[in-house]
Design a protein around this motif. Sequence first.
Motif, PDB file in Angstrom:
ATOM      1  N   PRO A  86     -44.232-101.757 -13.521  1.00 54.74           N
ATOM      2  CA  PRO A  86     -43.646-101.943 -13.653  1.00 54.74           C
ATOM      3  C   PRO A  86     -43.478-101.741 -15.574  1.00 54.74           C
ATOM      4  O   PRO A  86     -44.579-101.900 -15.797  1.00 54.74           O
ATOM      5  CB  PRO A  86     -43.689-103.390 -13.831  1.00 54.74           C
ATOM      6  CG  PRO A  86     -44.125-104.130 -12.410  1.00 54.74           C
ATOM      7  CD  PRO A  86     -45.283-102.496 -12.700  1.00 54.74           C
ATOM      8  N   GLY A  87     -42.386-101.785 -16.846  1.00 60.05           N
ATOM      9  CA  GLY A  87     -42.549-101.708 -17.915  1.00 60.05           C
ATOM     10  C   GLY A  87     -42.373 -99.860 -18.416  1.00 60.05           C
ATOM     11  O   GLY A  87     -42.125 -99.329 -17.246  1.00 60.05           O
ATOM     12  N   THR A  88     -42.326 -99.814 -18.982  1.00 55.53           N
ATOM     13  CA  THR A  88     -41.842 -98.568 -19.893  1.00 55.53           C
ATOM     14  C   THR A  88     -43.180 -97.769 -20.722  1.00 55.53           C
ATOM     15  O   THR A  88     -43.174 -96.151 -20.996  1.00 55.53           O
ATOM     16  CB  THR A  88     -41.130 -98.367 -20.996  1.00 55.53           C
ATOM     17  OG1 THR A  88     -41.710 -99.345 -22.029  1.00 55.53           O
ATOM     18  CG2 THR A  88     -39.819 -99.299 -20.353  1.00 55.53           C
ATOM     19  N   GLY A  89     -44.346 -98.431 -20.326  1.00 60.50           N
ATOM     20  CA  GLY A  89     -45.454 -97.714 -20.896  1.00 60.50           C
ATOM     21  C   GLY A  89     -46.407 -96.996 -20.485  1.00 60.50           C
ATOM     22  O   GLY A  89     -46.071 -96.305 -19.449  1.00 60.50           O
ATOM     23  N   TYR A 111     -49.285-106.953 -20.657  1.00 63.18           N
ATOM     24  CA  TYR A 111     -48.980-107.974 -19.406  1.00 63.18           C
ATOM     25  C   TYR A 111     -50.346-106.913 -18.054  1.00 63.18           C
ATOM     26  O   TYR A 111     -49.915-105.789 -18.958  1.00 63.18           O
ATOM     27  CB  TYR A 111     -47.424-107.511 -18.376  1.00 63.18           C
ATOM     28  CG  TYR A 111     -46.457-107.851 -19.641  1.00 63.18           C
ATOM     29  CD1 TYR A 111     -46.438-109.441 -18.654  1.00 63.18           C
ATOM     30  CD2 TYR A 111     -45.631-107.876 -20.032  1.00 63.18           C
ATOM     31  CE1 TYR A 111     -45.309-110.178 -19.490  1.00 63.18           C
ATOM     32  CE2 TYR A 111     -44.933-108.004 -21.036  1.00 63.18           C
ATOM     33  CZ  TYR A 111     -44.625-109.269 -19.649  1.00 63.18           C
ATOM     34  OH  TYR A 111     -43.466-110.434 -20.774  1.00 63.18           O
ATOM     35  N   ILE A 112     -50.586-107.400 -17.758  1.00 61.19           N
ATOM     36  CA  ILE A 112     -51.545-107.251 -16.538  1.00 61.19           C
ATOM     37  C   ILE A 112     -50.779-107.217 -15.268  1.00 61.19           C
ATOM     38  O   ILE A 112     -50.527-108.036 -14.528  1.00 61.19           O
ATOM     39  CB  ILE A 112     -52.750-107.353 -16.268  1.00 61.19           C
ATOM     40  CG1 ILE A 112     -53.794-107.587 -17.517  1.00 61.19           C
ATOM     41  CG2 ILE A 112     -53.780-107.010 -15.177  1.00 61.19           C
ATOM     42  CD1 ILE A 112     -54.927-108.132 -17.912  1.00 61.19           C
ATOM     43  N   LYS A 120     -45.618-102.714  -4.344  1.00 59.02           N
ATOM     44  CA  LYS A 120     -45.078-103.667  -4.861  1.00 59.02           C
ATOM     45  C   LYS A 120     -45.624-104.643  -6.029  1.00 59.02           C
ATOM     46  O   LYS A 120     -46.679-104.803  -5.670  1.00 59.02           O
ATOM     47  CB  LYS A 120     -44.383-104.686  -4.030  1.00 59.02           C
ATOM     48  CG  LYS A 120     -44.141-103.770  -2.338  1.00 59.02           C
ATOM     49  CD  LYS A 120     -42.715-102.720  -3.457  1.00 59.02           C
ATOM     50  CE  LYS A 120     -42.287-101.551  -1.452  1.00 59.02           C
ATOM     51  NZ  LYS A 120     -41.376-100.813  -2.124  1.00 59.02           N
ATOM     52  N   PRO A 121     -45.428-104.874  -6.714  1.00 58.50           N
ATOM     53  CA  PRO A 121     -45.699-105.953  -8.056  1.00 58.50           C
ATOM     54  C   PRO A 121     -45.540-107.123  -7.342  1.00 58.50           C
ATOM     55  O   PRO A 121     -44.466-108.029  -6.654  1.00 58.50           O
ATOM     56  CB  PRO A 121     -44.397-105.440  -9.531  1.00 58.50           C
ATOM     57  CG  PRO A 121     -43.781-104.237  -9.004  1.00 58.50           C
ATOM     58  CD  PRO A 121     -43.972-104.240  -7.353  1.00 58.50           C
ATOM     59  N   SER A 122     -46.755-108.104  -7.409  1.00 62.74           N
ATOM     60  CA  SER A 122     -46.422-109.213  -6.635  1.00 62.74           C
ATOM     61  C   SER A 122     -46.703-110.622  -7.933  1.00 62.74           C
ATOM     62  O   SER A 122     -46.454-111.474  -7.630  1.00 62.74           O
ATOM     63  CB  SER A 122     -47.323-109.612  -6.332  1.00 62.74           C
ATOM     64  OG  SER A 122     -48.533-109.446  -6.176  1.00 62.74           O
ATOM     65  N   ASN A 325     -46.898 -93.111 -15.952  1.00 60.51           N
ATOM     66  CA  ASN A 325     -46.698 -94.717 -15.388  1.00 60.51           C
ATOM     67  C   ASN A 325     -46.763 -94.841 -14.152  1.00 60.51           C
ATOM     68  O   ASN A 325     -46.061 -95.720 -13.922  1.00 60.51           O
ATOM     69  CB  ASN A 325     -45.174 -94.949 -16.049  1.00 60.51           C
ATOM     70  CG  ASN A 325     -45.350 -96.746 -16.378  1.00 60.51           C
ATOM     71  OD1 ASN A 325     -46.659 -97.237 -16.786  1.00 60.51           O
ATOM     72  ND2 ASN A 325     -44.505 -97.792 -16.592  1.00 60.51           N
ATOM     73  N   THR A 326     -47.712 -93.922 -13.401  1.00 56.30           N
ATOM     74  CA  THR A 326     -47.537 -94.944 -12.302  1.00 56.30           C
ATOM     75  C   THR A 326     -48.821 -94.677 -11.548  1.00 56.30           C
ATOM     76  O   THR A 326     -49.950 -94.298 -12.340  1.00 56.30           O
ATOM     77  CB  THR A 326     -46.346 -93.735 -11.711  1.00 56.30           C
ATOM     78  OG1 THR A 326     -47.914 -92.057 -11.405  1.00 56.30           O
ATOM     79  CG2 THR A 326     -45.513 -93.111 -11.517  1.00 56.30           C
TER      80      THR A 326
END
Length: 356
Positions: A86-89, A111-112, A120-122, A325-326
Motif C-alpha cells: 500500500p502507498g505510492t513510495g 506507516y509500517i 494481503k494487508p491486515s 513498490n512490491t
Amino acid sequence: MMDSSLEFCRQKEDLVRTVRTLQVTSQNTLQKTVPLLSSHMGLGLLRPFHVHQLSEKTTQVCRDLEDVGNLLLFRQDELIQTVSVPGTGGSSCLVWCSDGTLYVCGDNGPYIHVLNSQGKPSQALYCCDDDLFLPDSIRMTRLGSVVVTDIAEGAVRIHNPNSQPPWVKVGGHFQSPRGLAVDSSGRILVAEYTAGTIKAFHIDKIHRVHGIKKVDGLQGPQYICATPDGGFAISEECGDVKLFTNSLNPCGSISETYQHKFGNPSGVCADPEGNILVADEQKRNVTLFPVTGSPICIVSKGLCKPAGITCSPFGLLYVADSGDNTVKVYKYRARPYYTPNSPRKSGDAQSQTPRA
C-alpha cells in the motif's frame, strides 16, 4: 516431452553413477592404504609430488562436488508471488515473522504495513510520536516488539502500544541510523551510515539501554543481519559485505572469501543454515553465498531496485523492490526444511541455529 524426460533421466543416472564411482573408489583406496600406512615405515614408490598432485586434484574434486550439491539444492528466478505494498513510495525494508506475516516499511509514508501469510494487508502501524517520521529499517525484538530506525531524526524507536504516543525512543541520538538487526542474544545492532559505525546494545523491559559497544571503520554501512553463529553481516554502499563475530570482531568479507565483485550491495540476510544472501541494487540481482562452494545467483531478472531482503525456513526469499513498490517472493530451495549440521564458522560462540 518424451525425449526431454528421457534425457533428464539419463542425466540423473549419469550423475548418480559418477558420484557413486567416486564413493566406491575412495572407499577401496582407504581400505588398501590405511593398513599399509599404519604398519610400514616408508611410502614405497610413492613420491612427494604424487602426494601433492593427489591433494590438489582431491581439493578440486571436493569443490566441484560441493558446487554440484548446491546447484541441485538451490533454484533461480522461481518467482511464486508479487505483492503490492500500500502507498505510492518504495518498499525498502521488511521482516518475516514465524506466523507468516510480513512487516514492510519504506518511502510509502509514515506507516509500517503488516501483510498476512497470503500477502494481503491486515494492519498498518502509524509512525508518529511528537511528529510524523519515516521508518528506514525494521526488526522484531525477542519479545515481539517492532523496532525501527529513523535516519532523518537520528533516532531508534520501539513500538509500545501501551504507551502514549506508542513509539518510544531508545539509545539517545544516532548519526544517520540506517540498518538494524537483532542478534541471537537479543542485542540490538544499529548501522550508522555517515559515521561508519555499528552500535550494539541491550534494552530492558522499560526500554533502558545497557552494555553499549561500538564497531568503527566501515564505509557507508547500510543493511545488517544476524547470522546463525551469533555474529552478523553488514553491507557497505558501493563496497562489500563484511562479517563479524558475536564479540564484534571482524572475521572477513564476502568479496575476499568468494572472489566476488559487488556493484552496490544493499539488502542482506542469512538463512538458518548459515548461507548469506545479498541483494545488489546496481546489478539488480540476489546472490547466495553458501557455507561451502561457489556463489549462486538465485534472482537474475525481474528486479527494478532491490533493497531489503529476508528469508523463511521454508525455502522462500522475500525481496523488497523499491523500484515498483512490491515484495517479490521466490522459492530458492528445492527442499524447504533445514537440517543444518555445520553452519558458517565466523565467531567465537557456538551456533544458535534453530531446527525446523
